[in-house]
Write a protein that holds these residues in place. Structure first.
Motif, PDB file in Angstrom:
ATOM      1  N   ALA A 120       2.320   2.469  17.445  1.00  0.00           N
ATOM      2  CA  ALA A 120       3.107   2.279  16.220  1.00  0.00           C
ATOM      3  C   ALA A 120       2.249   1.543  15.200  1.00  0.00           C
ATOM      4  CB  ALA A 120       4.373   1.487  16.525  1.00  0.00           C
ATOM      5  N   SER A 121       2.824   1.375  13.990  1.00  0.00           N
ATOM      6  CA  SER A 121       2.079   0.691  12.936  1.00  0.00           C
ATOM      7  C   SER A 121       1.937  -0.783  13.279  1.00  0.00           C
ATOM      8  CB  SER A 121       2.810   0.854  11.602  1.00  0.00           C
ATOM      9  OG  SER A 121       4.119   0.323  11.702  1.00  0.00           O
ATOM     10  N   ALA A 122       1.063  -1.467  12.550  1.00  0.00           N
ATOM     11  CA  ALA A 122       0.785  -2.875  12.807  1.00  0.00           C
ATOM     12  C   ALA A 122       2.014  -3.732  12.538  1.00  0.00           C
ATOM     13  CB  ALA A 122      -0.379  -3.324  11.929  1.00  0.00           C
ATOM     14  N   GLY A 123       1.941  -5.010  12.957  1.00  0.00           N
ATOM     15  CA  GLY A 123       3.062  -5.927  12.767  1.00  0.00           C
ATOM     16  C   GLY A 123       3.229  -6.331  11.316  1.00  0.00           C
ATOM     17  N   TYR A 124       4.226  -7.167  11.081  1.00  0.00           N
ATOM     18  CA  TYR A 124       4.521  -7.623   9.726  1.00  0.00           C
ATOM     19  C   TYR A 124       3.433  -8.571   9.226  1.00  0.00           C
ATOM     20  CZ  TYR A 124       9.194  -5.640  10.124  1.00  0.00           C
ATOM     21  OH  TYR A 124      10.245  -4.785  10.264  1.00  0.00           O
ATOM     22  N   THR A 136       3.976  -1.626  -4.302  1.00  0.00           N
ATOM     23  CA  THR A 136       4.412  -0.272  -3.960  1.00  0.00           C
ATOM     24  C   THR A 136       3.841   0.094  -2.598  1.00  0.00           C
ATOM     25  OG1 THR A 136       2.515   0.685  -5.128  1.00  0.00           O
ATOM     26  CG2 THR A 136       4.597   0.476  -6.356  1.00  0.00           C
ATOM     27  N   GLY A 137       4.523   1.021  -1.897  1.00  0.00           N
ATOM     28  CA  GLY A 137       4.080   1.362  -0.560  1.00  0.00           C
ATOM     29  C   GLY A 137       4.204   2.836  -0.249  1.00  0.00           C
ATOM     30  N   LYS A 138       3.737   3.187   0.964  1.00  0.00           N
ATOM     31  CA  LYS A 138       3.812   4.553   1.449  1.00  0.00           C
ATOM     32  C   LYS A 138       5.130   4.754   2.225  1.00  0.00           C
ATOM     33  CE  LYS A 138      -0.294   5.968   0.114  1.00  0.00           C
ATOM     34  NZ  LYS A 138      -0.499   7.113  -0.810  1.00  0.00           N
ATOM     35  N   ILE A 139       5.419   6.007   2.552  1.00  0.00           N
ATOM     36  CA  ILE A 139       6.616   6.312   3.335  1.00  0.00           C
ATOM     37  C   ILE A 139       6.580   5.549   4.664  1.00  0.00           C
ATOM     38  CG2 ILE A 139       7.843   8.127   4.573  1.00  0.00           C
ATOM     39  CD1 ILE A 139       6.929  10.092   2.473  1.00  0.00           C
ATOM     40  N   GLY A 140       7.690   4.928   4.994  1.00  0.00           N
ATOM     41  CA  GLY A 140       7.804   4.174   6.242  1.00  0.00           C
ATOM     42  C   GLY A 140       7.485   2.707   6.124  1.00  0.00           C
ATOM     43  N   THR A 141       6.954   2.290   4.974  1.00  0.00           N
ATOM     44  CA  THR A 141       6.638   0.875   4.797  1.00  0.00           C
ATOM     45  C   THR A 141       7.928   0.054   4.749  1.00  0.00           C
ATOM     46  OG1 THR A 141       4.598   1.343   3.603  1.00  0.00           O
ATOM     47  CG2 THR A 141       5.570  -0.829   3.276  1.00  0.00           C
ATOM     48  N   GLU A 142       7.921  -1.075   5.460  1.00  0.00           N
ATOM     49  CA  GLU A 142       9.105  -1.944   5.516  1.00  0.00           C
ATOM     50  C   GLU A 142       8.809  -3.254   4.789  1.00  0.00           C
ATOM     51  OE1 GLU A 142      10.005  -2.433   9.612  1.00  0.00           O
ATOM     52  OE2 GLU A 142      10.488  -0.321   9.941  1.00  0.00           O
ATOM     53  N   THR A 184      11.087   5.282   1.567  1.00  0.00           N
ATOM     54  CA  THR A 184      11.177   6.651   2.089  1.00  0.00           C
ATOM     55  C   THR A 184      10.505   7.673   1.173  1.00  0.00           C
ATOM     56  OG1 THR A 184      13.356   6.905   1.045  1.00  0.00           O
ATOM     57  CG2 THR A 184      13.308   6.143   3.336  1.00  0.00           C
ATOM     58  N   ILE A 185      10.034   7.211   0.001  1.00  0.00           N
ATOM     59  CA  ILE A 185       9.297   8.071  -0.929  1.00  0.00           C
ATOM     60  C   ILE A 185       8.087   7.296  -1.413  1.00  0.00           C
ATOM     61  CG2 ILE A 185       9.364   9.331  -3.124  1.00  0.00           C
ATOM     62  CD1 ILE A 185      12.375   9.625  -2.781  1.00  0.00           C
ATOM     63  N   ASP A 186       6.919   7.898  -1.327  1.00  0.00           N
ATOM     64  CA  ASP A 186       5.695   7.220  -1.761  1.00  0.00           C
ATOM     65  C   ASP A 186       5.825   6.676  -3.178  1.00  0.00           C
ATOM     66  OD1 ASP A 186       4.512   7.764   0.625  1.00  0.00           O
ATOM     67  OD2 ASP A 186       3.258   9.424  -0.102  1.00  0.00           O
ATOM     68  N   GLY A 187       5.289   5.487  -3.384  1.00  0.00           N
ATOM     69  CA  GLY A 187       5.260   4.907  -4.724  1.00  0.00           C
ATOM     70  C   GLY A 187       6.447   4.017  -5.036  1.00  0.00           C
ATOM     71  N   GLY A 202       3.278  -1.885   7.132  1.00  0.00           N
ATOM     72  CA  GLY A 202       2.919  -0.581   6.612  1.00  0.00           C
ATOM     73  C   GLY A 202       1.908  -0.703   5.485  1.00  0.00           C
ATOM     74  N   GLN A 203       1.630   0.435   4.815  1.00  0.00           N
ATOM     75  CA  GLN A 203       0.640   0.455   3.733  1.00  0.00           C
ATOM     76  C   GLN A 203       1.284   0.058   2.411  1.00  0.00           C
ATOM     77  OE1 GLN A 203      -1.936   3.993   3.724  1.00  0.00           O
ATOM     78  NE2 GLN A 203      -1.138   4.540   5.741  1.00  0.00           N
ATOM     79  N   TYR A 204       0.574  -0.753   1.636  1.00  0.00           N
ATOM     80  CA  TYR A 204       1.109  -1.178   0.339  1.00  0.00           C
ATOM     81  C   TYR A 204      -0.040  -1.548  -0.583  1.00  0.00           C
ATOM     82  CZ  TYR A 204       0.037  -5.957   1.746  1.00  0.00           C
ATOM     83  OH  TYR A 204      -0.617  -7.091   2.139  1.00  0.00           O
ATOM     84  N   THR A 205       0.278  -1.613  -1.865  1.00  0.00           N
ATOM     85  CA  THR A 205      -0.677  -2.059  -2.867  1.00  0.00           C
ATOM     86  C   THR A 205       0.048  -3.008  -3.816  1.00  0.00           C
ATOM     87  OG1 THR A 205      -0.195  -0.170  -4.321  1.00  0.00           O
ATOM     88  CG2 THR A 205      -2.064   0.032  -2.770  1.00  0.00           C
ATOM     89  N   ILE A 206      -0.709  -3.922  -4.420  1.00  0.00           N
ATOM     90  CA  ILE A 206      -0.153  -4.875  -5.399  1.00  0.00           C
ATOM     91  C   ILE A 206      -0.838  -4.607  -6.735  1.00  0.00           C
ATOM     92  CG2 ILE A 206       0.175  -7.286  -6.018  1.00  0.00           C
ATOM     93  CD1 ILE A 206       0.058  -7.983  -3.092  1.00  0.00           C
ATOM     94  N   GLY A 207      -0.031  -4.401  -7.752  1.00  0.00           N
ATOM     95  CA  GLY A 207      -0.594  -4.110  -9.059  1.00  0.00           C
ATOM     96  C   GLY A 207       0.127  -4.822 -10.164  1.00  0.00           C
TER      97      GLY A 207
END
Length: 207
Positions: A120-124, A136-142, A184-187, A202-207
């Motif tokens: 599974a994906s990495a921890g928090y 913003t994050g990718k699908i599945g990011t919590e 559940t939707i990218d961005g 999950g995957q995320y970016t800060i802008g």
């Protein structure tokens, strides 16, 4: 209890000694066996039983008084103890502050991250987001908001899924503290309206 018996015995012994001393003085004044002023039978049959009865009465009276005093002190001490316990309980009820709650919540989240199944994906990850920044994050990011305030960022009607409440959070709506959200939707993501602390998996970016 031992102290009570010792004190009672001591009082009784003192009373007996005093009364016997009085008895001897009276006997001396009454004369001797060879030259009695009163008969020996009166002393042994009347005077001695009378004195011993008085001794018993005095002992019983003092014992009852001592018992009443001990009971009163016991009741007093028990009340003071009950009041102290009640005070401690009332103070303890008000010691649960926000810092303690935050520490418990952080520990639970860290535990959740350390028990992710293999594959599974990495921890928090704890992330500090400055006011005005957007995540913003990718699908599945919590995302779980711990401190601060933020609002949902989405280009369409569907923003973030509130997994805690089982509802959908639309664009511009405020995130609730300690609620877990999923992208559940990218961005999709959120914008911090104050310095904010979040936990992200999950995957995320800060802008």
């Amino acid at each position: 209890m031992k102290q009570k018996k010792w004190v009672t015995g001591t009082v009784a012994a003192i009373l007996v000694c005093m009364l016997l001393a009085g008895y001897m003085a009276v006997a001396a004044e009454l004369g001797t066996k060879s030259d009695p002023l009163v008969t020996l039978g009166y002393i042994t049959d009347e005077l001695q039983p009378y004195i011993m009865n008085k001794v018993d009465e005095a002992i019983q009276t003092k014992s009852a008084e001592f018992s009443d005093q001990m009971n009163a002190q016991t009741v007093k001490f028990q009340k003071e103890l009950d009041d102290k316990i009640a005070t401690i309980g009332a103070n303890a009820a008000g010691t649960t502050d926000e810092a303690f709650v935050d520490a418990v919540a952080d520990a639970v989240i860290a535990k959740m991250g350390s028990t992710v199944p293999s594959g599974a994906s990495a921890g928090y990850t704890k992330v500090e987001v400055a006011s005005g920044k957007t995540v913003t994050g990718k699908i599945g990011t919590e995302i779980l908001l711990r401190l601060g305030s933020a609002s949902c960022v989405a280009s369409g009607d569907t923003g973030l899924i509130d997994l805690t409440a089982g509802t959908t959070l639309s664009n511009g709506k405020a995130l609730s503290a300690n609620h877990l959200y999923m992208i559940t939707i990218d961005g999709r993501g959120f914008k911090a309206s104050a310095n904010t602390t979040v936990f992200i998996r999950g995957q995320y970016t800060i802008g």
